[in-house]
Write a protein that holds these residues in place. Structure first.
Motif: not given
Length: 176
Positions: A9-22, A27-36, A38-41
């Motif tokens: 995700i541009s502007g966000k550090p690291g990588l994210y795992q796609l969890k579910t659609q809202t 909703l995505a979870e950070s692979l760096l720290d595990g924080k979830k 919300s990612v919008s369009g």
């Protein structure tokens, strides 16, 4: 887990795992720290499975670059992404000798190595391409047009169709 559910995700550090659609995104979870989060369009999101690296002859999928790093490191972590630019470029040249030096910048190499190490740290080491079976393709085609008879949707070889008696039955059904 495969790269199909890993996001950058541009502007966000690291990588994210796609969890579910809202309703407004996903909703995505950070692979760096595990924080979830919300990612919008309005966010610029890239799937790692869709990223490719420029070479002098073609574009190489990122998964293939990760496989080459894994082979070189025998399944272990790569060098640190904080190494000097020249060392990163030499390392990447060992991995992908024909990469296009004019279009692949040192910052890209740094990011690729950082992503590889982050994926490795999180136990995501399966970089092979997902294989589509004939059944999955058949189901996808049937979902696309439920009115078409099943035999007409999935093309098979004539020898297989005739051996199963499928070709003559389908032709008779179409004539009626």
């Amino acid at each position: 887990m495969s790269l199909e559910k890993i996001l950058s995700i541009s502007g966000k550090p690291g990588l994210y795992q796609l969890k579910t659609q809202t309703r407004n995104g996903f909703l995505a979870e950070s692979l760096l720290d595990g924080k979830k989060i919300s990612v919008s369009g309005r966010h610029n999101v890239s799937l790692l499975s869709e990223i490719a690296i420029y070479t002098l002859t073609e574009e190489v999928p990122l998964r293939d670059v990760f496989l080459k790093i894994s082979e070189k490191e025998e399944g272990g972590e790569a060098i640190s992404h904080k190494e000097p630019k020249i060392k990163l470029e030499e390392y990447f040249f060992e991995i992908l000798p024909d990469y296009d030096e004019d279009r692949v910048y040192a910052s890209d190499i740094k990011k690729i190595i950082q992503w590889y190490n982050l994926l490795h740290k999180n136990g995501i080491t399966d970089f092979s391409a997902p294989e589509e079976t004939e059944e999955k393709i058949e189901k996808d085609v049937i979902k696309a047009d439920p009115k078409t008879p099943k035999a007409a949707k999935v093309s098979t070889t004539k020898a297989t169709s005739v051996a199963k008696g499928g070709a003559s039955k389908n032709m008779a059904a179409r004539k009626k």
